[in-house]
Design a protein around this motif. Structure first.
Motif, PDB file in Angstrom:
ATOM      1  N   PRO A 112       6.023   8.536  29.220  1.00 21.03           N
ATOM      2  CA  PRO A 112       6.044   7.235  29.899  1.00 21.03           C
ATOM      3  C   PRO A 112       6.942   7.278  31.123  1.00 21.03           C
ATOM      4  N   GLU A 113       6.592   6.476  32.113  1.00 22.10           N
ATOM      5  CA  GLU A 113       7.405   6.380  33.324  1.00 22.10           C
ATOM      6  C   GLU A 113       8.729   5.689  33.047  1.00 22.10           C
ATOM      7  N   LEU A 114       8.700   4.703  32.151  1.00 24.13           N
ATOM      8  CA  LEU A 114       9.902   3.960  31.770  1.00 24.13           C
ATOM      9  C   LEU A 114       9.854   3.643  30.289  1.00 24.13           C
ATOM     10  N   GLU A 115      11.027   3.599  29.671  1.00 31.71           N
ATOM     11  CA  GLU A 115      11.177   3.087  28.311  1.00 31.71           C
ATOM     12  C   GLU A 115      12.327   2.091  28.326  1.00 31.71           C
ATOM     13  N   LEU A 116      12.087   0.884  27.827  1.00 26.85           N
ATOM     14  CA  LEU A 116      13.065  -0.193  27.868  1.00 26.85           C
ATOM     15  C   LEU A 116      13.429  -0.601  26.448  1.00 26.85           C
ATOM     16  N   PHE A 117      14.732  -0.661  26.170  1.00 25.29           N
ATOM     17  CA  PHE A 117      15.225  -0.927  24.824  1.00 25.29           C
ATOM     18  C   PHE A 117      16.044  -2.220  24.804  1.00 25.29           C
ATOM     19  N   GLY A 118      16.012  -2.928  23.697  1.00 30.61           N
ATOM     20  CA  GLY A 118      16.805  -4.137  23.564  1.00 30.61           C
ATOM     21  C   GLY A 118      16.319  -5.045  22.447  1.00 30.61           C
ATOM     22  N   HIS A 119      14.993  -5.105  22.229  1.00 30.13           N
ATOM     23  CA  HIS A 119      14.459  -5.931  21.151  1.00 30.13           C
ATOM     24  C   HIS A 119      14.827  -5.343  19.794  1.00 30.13           C
ATOM     25  N   ARG A 120      14.969  -6.211  18.819  1.00 25.75           N
ATOM     26  CA  ARG A 120      15.145  -5.797  17.431  1.00 25.75           C
ATOM     27  C   ARG A 120      13.942  -6.289  16.645  1.00 25.75           C
ATOM     28  N   GLY A 121      13.213  -5.375  16.058  1.00 21.31           N
ATOM     29  CA  GLY A 121      11.986  -5.734  15.360  1.00 21.31           C
ATOM     30  C   GLY A 121      10.774  -5.527  16.249  1.00 21.31           C
ATOM     31  N   PHE A 122       9.615  -5.886  15.722  1.00 25.75           N
ATOM     32  CA  PHE A 122       8.356  -5.691  16.434  1.00 25.75           C
ATOM     33  C   PHE A 122       8.355  -6.472  17.749  1.00 25.75           C
ATOM     34  N   ILE A 123       7.777  -5.886  18.787  1.00 21.82           N
ATOM     35  CA  ILE A 123       7.507  -6.597  20.040  1.00 21.82           C
ATOM     36  C   ILE A 123       6.042  -6.986  20.029  1.00 21.82           C
ATOM     37  N   ARG A 124       5.755  -8.251  20.228  1.00 19.87           N
ATOM     38  CA  ARG A 124       4.392  -8.769  20.061  1.00 19.87           C
ATOM     39  C   ARG A 124       3.633  -8.960  21.368  1.00 19.87           C
ATOM     40  N   THR A 125       4.339  -9.083  22.480  1.00 20.32           N
ATOM     41  CA  THR A 125       3.664  -9.486  23.715  1.00 20.32           C
ATOM     42  C   THR A 125       4.377  -8.929  24.932  1.00 20.32           C
ATOM     43  N   VAL A 126       3.624  -8.669  25.998  1.00 21.02           N
ATOM     44  CA  VAL A 126       4.182  -8.174  27.253  1.00 21.02           C
ATOM     45  C   VAL A 126       3.340  -8.720  28.401  1.00 21.02           C
ATOM     46  N   ALA A 127       4.004  -9.063  29.521  1.00 21.04           N
ATOM     47  CA  ALA A 127       3.293  -9.600  30.692  1.00 21.04           C
ATOM     48  C   ALA A 127       4.061  -9.251  31.960  1.00 21.04           C
ATOM     49  N   TRP A 128       3.347  -8.808  32.997  1.00 21.01           N
ATOM     50  CA  TRP A 128       3.934  -8.589  34.324  1.00 21.01           C
ATOM     51  C   TRP A 128       3.951  -9.905  35.098  1.00 21.01           C
ATOM     52  N   ASN A 129       4.974 -10.083  35.940  1.00 19.14           N
ATOM     53  CA  ASN A 129       4.910 -11.222  36.855  1.00 19.14           C
ATOM     54  C   ASN A 129       3.967 -10.878  38.008  1.00 19.14           C
ATOM     55  N   PRO A 130       3.524 -11.863  38.798  1.00 12.06           N
ATOM     56  CA  PRO A 130       2.462 -11.620  39.784  1.00 12.06           C
ATOM     57  C   PRO A 130       2.767 -10.554  40.821  1.00 12.06           C
ATOM     58  N   ASP A 131       4.034 -10.330  41.202  1.00 14.47           N
ATOM     59  CA  ASP A 131       4.329  -9.301  42.198  1.00 14.47           C
ATOM     60  C   ASP A 131       4.664  -7.951  41.565  1.00 14.47           C
ATOM     61  N   GLY A 132       4.631  -7.878  40.241  1.00 18.44           N
ATOM     62  CA  GLY A 132       4.855  -6.607  39.565  1.00 18.44           C
ATOM     63  C   GLY A 132       6.287  -6.128  39.545  1.00 18.44           C
ATOM     64  N   GLU A 133       7.230  -6.997  39.881  1.00 15.62           N
ATOM     65  CA  GLU A 133       8.633  -6.594  39.909  1.00 15.62           C
ATOM     66  C   GLU A 133       9.324  -6.790  38.565  1.00 15.62           C
ATOM     67  N   ARG A 134       8.766  -7.668  37.727  1.00 18.29           N
ATOM     68  CA  ARG A 134       9.429  -7.960  36.463  1.00 18.29           C
ATOM     69  C   ARG A 134       8.431  -7.995  35.310  1.00 18.29           C
ATOM     70  N   LEU A 135       8.965  -7.748  34.108  1.00 14.20           N
ATOM     71  CA  LEU A 135       8.199  -7.831  32.873  1.00 14.20           C
ATOM     72  C   LEU A 135       8.818  -8.893  31.976  1.00 14.20           C
ATOM     73  N   ALA A 136       7.977  -9.593  31.232  1.00  9.17           N
ATOM     74  CA  ALA A 136       8.453 -10.477  30.169  1.00  9.17           C
ATOM     75  C   ALA A 136       7.912  -9.957  28.846  1.00  9.17           C
ATOM     76  N   THR A 137       8.758  -9.948  27.819  1.00 15.43           N
ATOM     77  CA  THR A 137       8.351  -9.498  26.495  1.00 15.43           C
ATOM     78  C   THR A 137       8.891 -10.469  25.452  1.00 15.43           C
ATOM     79  N   GLY A 138       8.255 -10.496  24.298  1.00 18.33           N
ATOM     80  CA  GLY A 138       8.714 -11.346  23.205  1.00 18.33           C
ATOM     81  C   GLY A 138       8.404 -10.693  21.882  1.00 18.33           C
TER      82      GLY A 138
END
Length: 458
Positions: free
Chosen positions: A273-299
């Motif tokens: 992978p180009e990037l791996e991001l850590f911080g969540h505890r438990g399963f991650i259910r969802t991911v979305a890019w913002n419209p300009d592709g600069e940020r990700l949202a996860t839950g």
């Protein structure tokens, strides 16, 4: 292996849900993040300030499958009562509740113009809804339950991808214009298909499976690129809005970003992978890019929404090349000029000079040097934990300064160095109560300062 400087911490951690976060989505202008979860709350957030704007709606049951239309400013979600709920985000009010499924709905997707929604679920129905009229405009009975749907993004086309909710991993393409269905895959996705996502041009389809894989299909030429680094199921996929890369999340609590190979000759058997991001505890259910592709949202299951601002590929700075592939531990020097590596199969400890490529090897270290820690106060001193005990080395001169021999000859794992440089916290490889070494003690067999059992168990 190599080490590259990358930002891996969440920019914002948004908390307020009463249960797991199952879905998140960005507004078309990127100013708002919406999230939904098992508590029934639909919450709007300001991602820049990290604050809750409002609870848009509060349902009696769980919400999931949240999608924000790019064609019109509308938000849709799946309610657990087999209903699709739609909100007008300009007026901040609910405008439709689409009823027609008679079993749990698994997935929904907007048409490119924002006027229709396609849905599928356990009742073996594919349904196309007209949101303005609040009714069904097309439907198809399917042989099996549906696990995921995704409407192709190209304007003027009505191509929908959907997958069966079974272990055969079948993915189909449905052209609404000619009512044609064709199978894209059969058997390639072990443990079934869990997520689907189109790239921005509608040429490539990313498929997530229940057994760690992300597969990228060229839908015209049936070219397959596989990415299999996830441990467990993949729960969410999102294509970058401007670049050829896809983000994936799943049961292993890691956010990964993959770059699609340019062609078959550019693909590798086990891509990293180009990037791996850590911080969540438990399963991650969802991911979305913002419209300009600069940020990700996860839950995920920890109840948080996290907003990330990962660096673009190429903006990171290459720090160290050619690290041994069996390195188990890395440690920075206090001034950031060197990185030391260790591993149980090393016969020396490499101290890598950042940026220059120069490596100084500390030879004569103890057997199986599992761990290494650099002194927080001086760039030259480091500690090594091995089968032979604790060793202190001068990394600049390449010589042994001192050694501390434990009463038990087992692999010693170094955990942390005290801020004043006097103590090193350690434990044995096989566990037990951690203990502190007093580095100022003059005896070779220095007594260790054992922590109380109640602290060691924490």
């Amino acid at each position: 292996y190599y080490l590259q400087a990358e930002a891996q911490q969440a920019e914002r951690v948004l908390r307020g849900h009463r249960g797991r976060v199952t879905a998140c989505a960005w507004s078309p202008d990127g100013a708002v993040v919406a999230s939904a979860g098992t508590g029934g709350d639909l919450i709007l957030w300001d991602p820049d300030e990290g604050r809750q704007l409002r609870v848009l709606d509060r349902r009696n049951g769980a919400l999931h499958g949240l999608i924000w239309s790019q064609g019109k400013n509308r938000l849709a979600a799946i309610d657990q009562d087999f209903t699709i709920v739609v909100w007008d985000m300009d007026q901040m009010r609910r405008i439709a509740e689409l009823r027609g499924h008679f079993a749990p709905i698994k997935s929904i997707s907007w048409s490119p113009d924002g006027g229709r929604i396609v849905s599928g679920g356990d009742d073996r129905q594919l349904i196309v809804w007209d949101v303005e009229k609040g009714g069904i405009v097309d439907s198809r009975a399917i042989h099996r339950g549906i696990s995921a749907v995704a409407w192709g993004p190209a304007e003027g086309t009505d191509l929908v991808a959907y997958s069966y909710n079974d272990e055969e991993g079948q993915v189909f393409l449905w052209d609404l214009g000619v009512r044609e269905h064709r199978r894209l895959s059969w058997g390639e996705h072990r443990a079934g298909v869990t997520a689907l996502a189109w790239d921005r041009g509608g040429e490539f389809l990313a498929v997530g499976s229940g057994s760690k894989g992300v597969t990228i299909w060229d839908v015209d030429h049936r070219v397959v690129h596989e990415h299999s680094t996830h441990v467990g199921a993949v729960h969410g996929l999102a294509w970058h809005p401007l670049e050829d890369k896809v983000a994936s999340v799943g049961t292993d609590s890691v956010v990964r970003v993959w770059r699609r190979p340019r062609d078959r000759t550019d693909a590798v058997d086990e891509p990293e992978p180009e990037l791996e991001l850590f911080g969540h505890r438990g399963f991650i259910r969802t991911v979305a890019w913002n419209p300009d592709g600069e940020r990700l949202a996860t839950g995920g299951d920890d109840g948080s929404v996290r907003v990330w601002q990962p660096l673009k590929a190429g903006n990171g700075r290459l720090l160290v090349e050619n690290l041994p592939s069996w390195a188990w531990m890395l440690s920075w020097s206090s001034d950031g000029s060197t990185i030391a590596a260790s591993g149980p199969y090393f016969d020396s400890i490499p101290v890598n000079e950042v940026g220059s490529g120069y490596v100084r090897n500390l030879r004569g270290v103890g057997r199986m040097p599992f761990s290494v820690l650099c002194d927080p106060n001086t760039s030259s001193r480091l500690a090594i934990g091995s089968d032979d005990g604790l060793e202190l080395w001068d990394a600049t001169e390449g010589r042994l300064i001192d050694e501390k021999i434990p009463t038990s000859r087992e692999m010693l794992v170094l955990v942390a160095w005290s801020p004043d440089g006097r103590y090193v916290l350690s434990r044995y490889w096989n566990g037990g109560v951690p203990f502190l070494w007093d580095l100022d003690a003059s005896e070779e067999h220095a007594e260790r300062l054992t922590l109380p059992a109640s602290q060691g168990d924490r």
